[in-house]
Design an enzyme around this catalytic site. Sequence first.
Site, PDB file in Angstrom:
ATOM      1  N   CYS A   2      23.333  37.072  64.162  1.00 37.76           N
ATOM      2  CA  CYS A   2      23.641  35.879  63.381  1.00 37.76           C
ATOM      3  C   CYS A   2      25.137  35.774  63.145  1.00 37.76           C
ATOM      4  O   CYS A   2      25.918  36.645  63.503  1.00 37.76           O
ATOM      5  CB  CYS A   2      22.923  35.938  62.036  1.00 37.76           C
ATOM      6  SG  CYS A   2      21.186  36.408  62.150  1.00 37.76           S
ATOM      7  N   ARG A  52      21.380  31.665  62.539  1.00 37.90           N
ATOM      8  CA  ARG A  52      20.423  32.698  62.924  1.00 37.90           C
ATOM      9  C   ARG A  52      20.063  32.666  64.402  1.00 37.90           C
ATOM     10  O   ARG A  52      19.753  31.611  64.956  1.00 37.90           O
ATOM     11  CB  ARG A  52      19.131  32.554  62.111  1.00 37.90           C
ATOM     12  CG  ARG A  52      18.163  33.717  62.363  1.00 37.90           C
ATOM     13  CD  ARG A  52      16.843  33.530  61.669  1.00 37.90           C
ATOM     14  NE  ARG A  52      16.013  34.716  61.856  1.00 37.90           N
ATOM     15  CZ  ARG A  52      14.697  34.716  61.923  1.00 37.90           C
ATOM     16  NH1 ARG A  52      14.019  33.581  61.798  1.00 37.90           N
ATOM     17  NH2 ARG A  52      14.027  35.835  62.113  1.00 37.90           N
ATOM     18  N   LEU A  53      20.085  33.858  65.003  1.00 37.12           N
ATOM     19  CA  LEU A  53      19.454  34.119  66.291  1.00 37.12           C
ATOM     20  C   LEU A  53      18.218  34.948  65.985  1.00 37.12           C
ATOM     21  O   LEU A  53      18.311  36.101  65.557  1.00 37.12           O
ATOM     22  CB  LEU A  53      20.387  34.881  67.236  1.00 37.12           C
ATOM     23  CG  LEU A  53      19.764  35.409  68.530  1.00 37.12           C
ATOM     24  CD1 LEU A  53      19.243  34.268  69.389  1.00 37.12           C
ATOM     25  CD2 LEU A  53      20.760  36.257  69.312  1.00 37.12           C
ATOM     26  N   GLY A  81      22.543  41.445  62.631  1.00 38.43           N
ATOM     27  CA  GLY A  81      22.359  42.690  63.362  1.00 38.43           C
ATOM     28  C   GLY A  81      20.912  43.091  63.465  1.00 38.43           C
ATOM     29  O   GLY A  81      20.004  42.272  63.325  1.00 38.43           O
ATOM     30  N   GLU A  82      20.709  44.366  63.703  1.00 39.66           N
ATOM     31  CA  GLU A  82      19.368  44.919  63.830  1.00 39.66           C
ATOM     32  C   GLU A  82      19.305  46.252  63.098  1.00 39.66           C
ATOM     33  O   GLU A  82      20.155  47.127  63.314  1.00 39.66           O
ATOM     34  CB  GLU A  82      18.993  45.141  65.301  1.00 39.66           C
ATOM     35  CG  GLU A  82      18.966  43.885  66.146  1.00 39.66           C
ATOM     36  CD  GLU A  82      17.831  42.937  65.784  1.00 39.66           C
ATOM     37  OE1 GLU A  82      16.896  43.371  65.074  1.00 39.66           O
ATOM     38  OE2 GLU A  82      17.887  41.774  66.227  1.00 39.66           O
ATOM     39  N   ASP A 105      13.771  42.441  59.213  1.00 36.78           N
ATOM     40  CA  ASP A 105      14.624  43.518  58.716  1.00 36.78           C
ATOM     41  C   ASP A 105      15.628  43.034  57.674  1.00 36.78           C
ATOM     42  O   ASP A 105      16.102  43.811  56.856  1.00 36.78           O
ATOM     43  CB  ASP A 105      15.341  44.235  59.863  1.00 36.78           C
ATOM     44  CG  ASP A 105      16.149  43.304  60.747  1.00 36.78           C
ATOM     45  OD1 ASP A 105      16.033  42.083  60.604  1.00 36.78           O
ATOM     46  OD2 ASP A 105      16.882  43.816  61.624  1.00 36.78           O
ATOM     47  N   SER A 377      22.608  47.448  76.881  1.00 37.76           N
ATOM     48  CA  SER A 377      23.813  47.756  77.653  1.00 37.76           C
ATOM     49  C   SER A 377      24.137  49.240  77.552  1.00 37.76           C
ATOM     50  O   SER A 377      23.768  49.908  76.583  1.00 37.76           O
ATOM     51  CB  SER A 377      24.989  46.915  77.120  1.00 37.76           C
ATOM     52  OG  SER A 377      26.231  47.397  77.595  1.00 37.76           O
ATOM     53  N   GLY A 378      24.873  49.749  78.536  1.00 36.93           N
ATOM     54  CA  GLY A 378      25.292  51.151  78.532  1.00 36.93           C
ATOM     55  C   GLY A 378      26.621  51.393  77.851  1.00 36.93           C
ATOM     56  O   GLY A 378      27.207  52.472  78.011  1.00 36.93           O
TER      57      GLY A 378
END
Length: 607
Positions: A2, A52-53, A81-82, A105, A377-378
């Site tokens: 977001c 918001r995403l 975030g997450e 969350d 992603s790495g």
Amino acid sequence: MCGLAGYAGFAGCAPSGTEEVSLKEMTETQACRGPDASAAWTGDAAGLGHTRLATVDLVGGRQPLVLTRGGRTALAVVFTGEVYNHAELRAELTARGRRFRTRCDSEVVLQAVDAWGEQAPARLEGMFAYAAWEPAHRRLTLVRDRFGIKPLCYARTSDGVVFGSEPKAVLAHPAVPARLELDGLRELLLSAHPMIKTPGRSAFAGLREVEPGTVTTLTPDGVRTRRYWSLTPAEHRDDLPSTVERVRTLLSRAVTGQLRADVPVSVLLSGGLDSSAIAALARPEVEVLHTLSVDLGAGASGQDAMGRDLDGPYADLMVRHLDTAHRTVAPATQDLADPSHRCRVGRLRDGLTMGDFDTSLMMLFRAVREHFPVTLSGEGADELFGGYRWFTPSAAAAESFPWDTVLDRADLTRLLDPTLAAALDLPAHRAELHAAAAAEIEHLPGTAPGEAALRRDSYLNLTRFLPCLLDRTDRLSMGSGLEVRVPFLDHRLVEYVFNTPWEFKTFDGREKSLLRAAVADLLPPPVLARRKSPYPMVRDPAYRAALTGQVGRLLATGSPAAELLDVRAVRGLLLEPSGAKRFPREGLELVLDLDQWLRTHRPALHL
């Protein structure tokens, strides 16, 4: 994922100038960060905005979130975030009598902040930033995750504070004018060339970034910053086989946790060790693994412009090995050189760009977002496991940032006005930054000098180099409303590997030996043995020719950057052959970027 924006006043009312701009306008500057919803909350002295995403609880996770007691607002929060352990925290908070209305969350963060206050961030596992306003105390708390994966910045005003995920949101408030001073120009230049990020600083005078791993509290009494996490030394007790097994367990747990979402998830796959390890660990967890890569073309030698192996054959090998549903994005040279794309990248980054590196990455993220709101992603593996060429005893022992000893970069300050370049004195400034960063590092008693030097190298990479890449990834991905997750930066994995002896990380004489051993059974031999191959760059001479034409037109029509440049040196740059080493094409990109940045932000110059 977001976008956050807001303000808070410390005199019992909103900061002066707030009436001249709506919270909606501040929030909309970051609309690309949250394409699914936008909302705002306002109280007597504060306002919180949110775009918001949606990735978890698509219906119930709307923000801002407000907690009331006795009919009055006790706490208001906006979060991005997450939090990967939100289910566990929800169970713990529920056992303490907390009640939840959603599965998201963000509500866990609201209740955690109310229950644990400043101790809450240390309980959160993931990538995040949030702002929490407590009206009764006139207290605004700003928090950023341990590595600064998610951005958050703020500016003090005469009677309050303005904040946002990105500078553009803060600068939309009339109380925060855009100003460029010498320190800001230093940060602007060094964060792009040669990639040194100073924690807390921004290019704009008076605008600060919340530092990674910190809680910043703003009240009428001032600003207080407390660090809740940092890279600290710890004794490593495991032998080599146990260490390899532990790395595998921690990385596997991180990948599995970060695959969780209520939307489709993909994996970026270059065919390198890092992304291939992520993809291989993800494959058993999903019915179909979707992977994507970027291809900028090959020369007759099968290498890119820097003589590196191309990703394509290795990515294809991994696709066959894992049976993934794969897509390759191949931007054309004219698209990479398109001024409108450079303009877009510059506006997303609020800073200087990395040329075709950024443009191609933006196009890759756009392609990912066509089908997937989330990708893995790495990022971070090279900094953690020692994958770069500068992870050597000699580079680590140097009294400078280790990448400075290896990267062959032209001195682009020669393109600046000589008086300005002398005032900036970037060599001295870089030495000061290095000394300050090196002084932060702690070592266990009895640590051998060689081990201490390499540990310092790792610390500098994780805290000064990696933040430049994380900022790049965040801005360019969120520009398409895409969430990029980074399993290698699970803080438990980082803490463990950071404190692993360097001899374990190179036990077989190769870089990243520890990571190779941890995933040895998952990858085909050519991928497992592949050396580090940096993100590709375009090799087509037409790219530099296009940049040369664009700079020539700027000189002919006039540019706000002319005040900062040595125009004679820039004209000389246009005459150099494409293979010139004095001013490689980064010099052309610097001129175009400075022009774009000044036109976009129109800062008052105090140089």
